[in-house]
Design an enzyme around this catalytic site. Structure first.
Site, PDB file in Angstrom:
ATOM      1  N   HIS A 155       0.776  -1.178  -0.044  1.00 54.53           N
ATOM      2  CA  HIS A 155      -0.143  -0.186   0.201  1.00 54.53           C
ATOM      3  C   HIS A 155       0.941   1.163   0.072  1.00 54.53           C
ATOM      4  CE1 HIS A 155      -3.364  -2.804   1.397  1.00 54.53           C
ATOM      5  NE2 HIS A 155      -2.391  -3.342   1.963  1.00 54.53           N
ATOM      6  N   SER A 276      17.142  20.436 -16.208  1.00 51.49           N
ATOM      7  CA  SER A 276      16.039  21.293 -16.704  1.00 51.49           C
ATOM      8  C   SER A 276      16.589  22.543 -17.392  1.00 51.49           C
ATOM      9  CB  SER A 276      15.070  21.674 -15.490  1.00 51.49           C
ATOM     10  OG  SER A 276      14.573  22.768 -15.488  1.00 51.49           O
ATOM     11  N   LYS A 282      18.111  20.324 -11.219  1.00 48.71           N
ATOM     12  CA  LYS A 282      17.317  19.209 -11.356  1.00 48.71           C
ATOM     13  C   LYS A 282      17.892  18.151 -12.231  1.00 48.71           C
ATOM     14  CE  LYS A 282      13.244  18.598 -11.339  1.00 48.71           C
ATOM     15  NZ  LYS A 282      12.002  19.158 -11.959  1.00 48.71           N
ATOM     16  N   GLU A 289      10.900   7.716 -17.363  1.00 49.49           N
ATOM     17  CA  GLU A 289       9.675   8.149 -17.541  1.00 49.49           C
ATOM     18  C   GLU A 289       9.177   7.955 -18.789  1.00 49.49           C
ATOM     19  OE1 GLU A 289       9.181  12.397 -15.844  1.00 49.49           O
ATOM     20  OE2 GLU A 289      11.383  11.998 -15.817  1.00 49.49           O
TER      21      GLU A 289
END
Ligand code: ARG
Length: 456
Positions: A155, A276, A282, A289
């Protein structure tokens, strides 16, 4: 004018031609198309349908076309309707009338099914070897991190301590099943449709088995109508790839989480991350992804073909030309994803201190405390209750099981003695999980050996 001019004058509109043509995408099957035609010519010669000399001329002519396409000397003529028409037209230009004999006792309907089966057989082998490469890197990482402790989650809540090696090996098991599925699918890909002809077979005394053997098939399709209209092998292949991508996508999702500041469990190599354009701090896990994102494409390729096929009457229908782009897209996408994912994983390093730190919070050794009480003679359900109360008390006092005072433990149960600290030690928790398939180091080593034995 079209090769099939006959009933009509074979003059079509440019718009219709563009709409109808599959050459822009089926040209990638030129090797399969030509090899298939060479086997066909050999069969026609051996059965006496063509003279041996004619067959040899065709085989040699086809070889010339293959070599010229390979070297770039010959370009595809985009006016042709598809790869089959292109090769036949080129052959006839080169050989004259004998070229026109190649298409005896076959049709483009069985020819395209043949080409696609040969192509997917090859793709299955390529993808299999890429998965094996990924498994090699994965088992190496698991070996490196077989003792690194981190929280296991259910969970998305910290549940029990596991080793990172164990966590990684879960993905190895998924990939093993992917290999198994592909090799099973390959059996049904590797059945020859050629000789089914347009739909009903042929009046010539052909030898389908010989032609299938020449091309390395295990068997021939036993019903000509099925032979030309079956695309199950494409759908099965796509569903194998969809499941494989689902696995890569879940793995990617975890890598993405692990890279976040909230977790900081792993560090990817600079070569497989991006920055970025505005936020200088970043370091983004774009590769993971994209793999997660491209999973949607591959599912789409599967759903697209299932939907194309669902209402088609027997036998061949032009709708089936729509099989190829989705299948090719899935092949390219999966190959690229496997290559990138493997390299990304190779450069991934675990931040073991952070993993351990996370494991020390969240009372993930509470089950082990309960198991300790069971070993001291309590029934599990009562032990569970006492452990739960101890956890609540720890939380109220901002303590953990490792620092909870012995008097407090004994106030909850006099069965508890000083060896409790050994029992709730995270290392012990992991090492004690010796059950088959458990998270203990020896078990992880067994899993690695199991995967390696499957790969050999
Ligand atoms: N380009 C076609 C395809 O991809 C080849 C088969 C065409 N057959 C036909 N009778 N028009 O499906």
């Amino acid at each position: 004018m079209k090769l099939w001019a006959g009933r009509t004058d074979g003059v079509t509109s440019r718009l219709a031609d563009d709409f109808n043509s599959s050459l822009p995408f089926d040209s990638r099957m030129y090797v399969q198309d030509i090899t298939g035609s060479q086997a066909h010519a050999a069969m026609l010669g051996s059965c006496g349908i063509l003279t041996q000399e004619e067959a040899d001329t065709l085989i040699e002519g086809l070889q010339g076309i293959l070599e010229d396409l390979n070297s770039g000397k010959l370009a595809f003529n985009m006016d042709c309707e598809d790869i089959h028409m292109f090769v036949e037209q080129e052959l006839t230009q080169r050989l004259g009338d004998v070229g026109k004999k190649l298409h005896t006792a076959r049709s483009r309907n069985d020819q395209v099914a043949l080409d696609l089966r040969l192509y997917l057989r090859n793709q299955t082998d390529e993808i299999t070897s890429l998965i094996r490469g990924l498994l090699e890197v994965l088992t190496e990482k698991a070996q490196t991190y077989k003792a690194a402790i981190l929280p296991g989650y259910t969970h998305m809540q910290r549940a029990q301590p596991v080793t990172f090696g164990h966590h990684l090996m879960a993905y190895a098991m998924m990939l093993l099943r992917d290999l198994d599925r592909l090799s099973d699918c390959r059996k049904r890909i590797n059945i020859s449709p050629i000789g089914s002809c347009a739909l009903a077979g042929t009046t010539y005394h052909t030898d389908r088995v010989m032609e299938a053997n020449l091309l390395g098939f295990d068997d021939v399709c036993r019903n000509s109508m099925d032979g030309v209209s079956d695309r199950d092998f494409c759908i099965e292949f796509l569903s194998c790839l969809a499941v494989l991508m689902m696995h890569l996508s879940r793995f990617s999702e975890e890598v993405i989480l692990w890279c976040s500041w909230e977790f900081r469990f792993v560090e990817l190599s600079d070569a497989y991350t991006t920055g970025s354009s505005i936020m200088p701090q970043k370091k983004n896990p774009d590769m993971a992804e994209l793999v997660r994102g491209k999973t949607g494409r591959v599912y789409g390729d599967l759903m697209g073909l299932l939907t194309t096929m669902k209402g088609l009457p027997l036998a061949y229908n032009k709708d089936m030309q729509e099989d190829k782009e989705g299948v090719f897209d899935a092949c390219d996408t999966v190959q690229m994803c496997l290559k990138v994912f493997t390299e990304m994983l190779r450069g991934m390093q675990a931040k073991e201190e952070n993993m351990l730190l996370a494991a020390q919070k969240g009372f993930i050794n509470a089950t082990d405390l309960a198991d300790y009480l069971v070993r001291k003679g309590l029934p599990f359900r009562s032990a569970y209750k006492i452990s739960g109360a101890i956890v609540a008390d720890c939380m109220a006092k901002d303590l953990v099981l490792e620092t909870y005072p012995l008097e407090d433990y004994r106030a909850r149960s006099t069965l508890i003695e000083s060896d409790v600290y050994q029992a709730v030690d995270l290392k012990t928790c992991v090492e004690k999980r010796i059950s088959l398939g458990g998270t203990g180091i020896a078990s992880v080593e067994n899993q690695i050996a199991f995967v390696k034995s499957k790969l050999n």
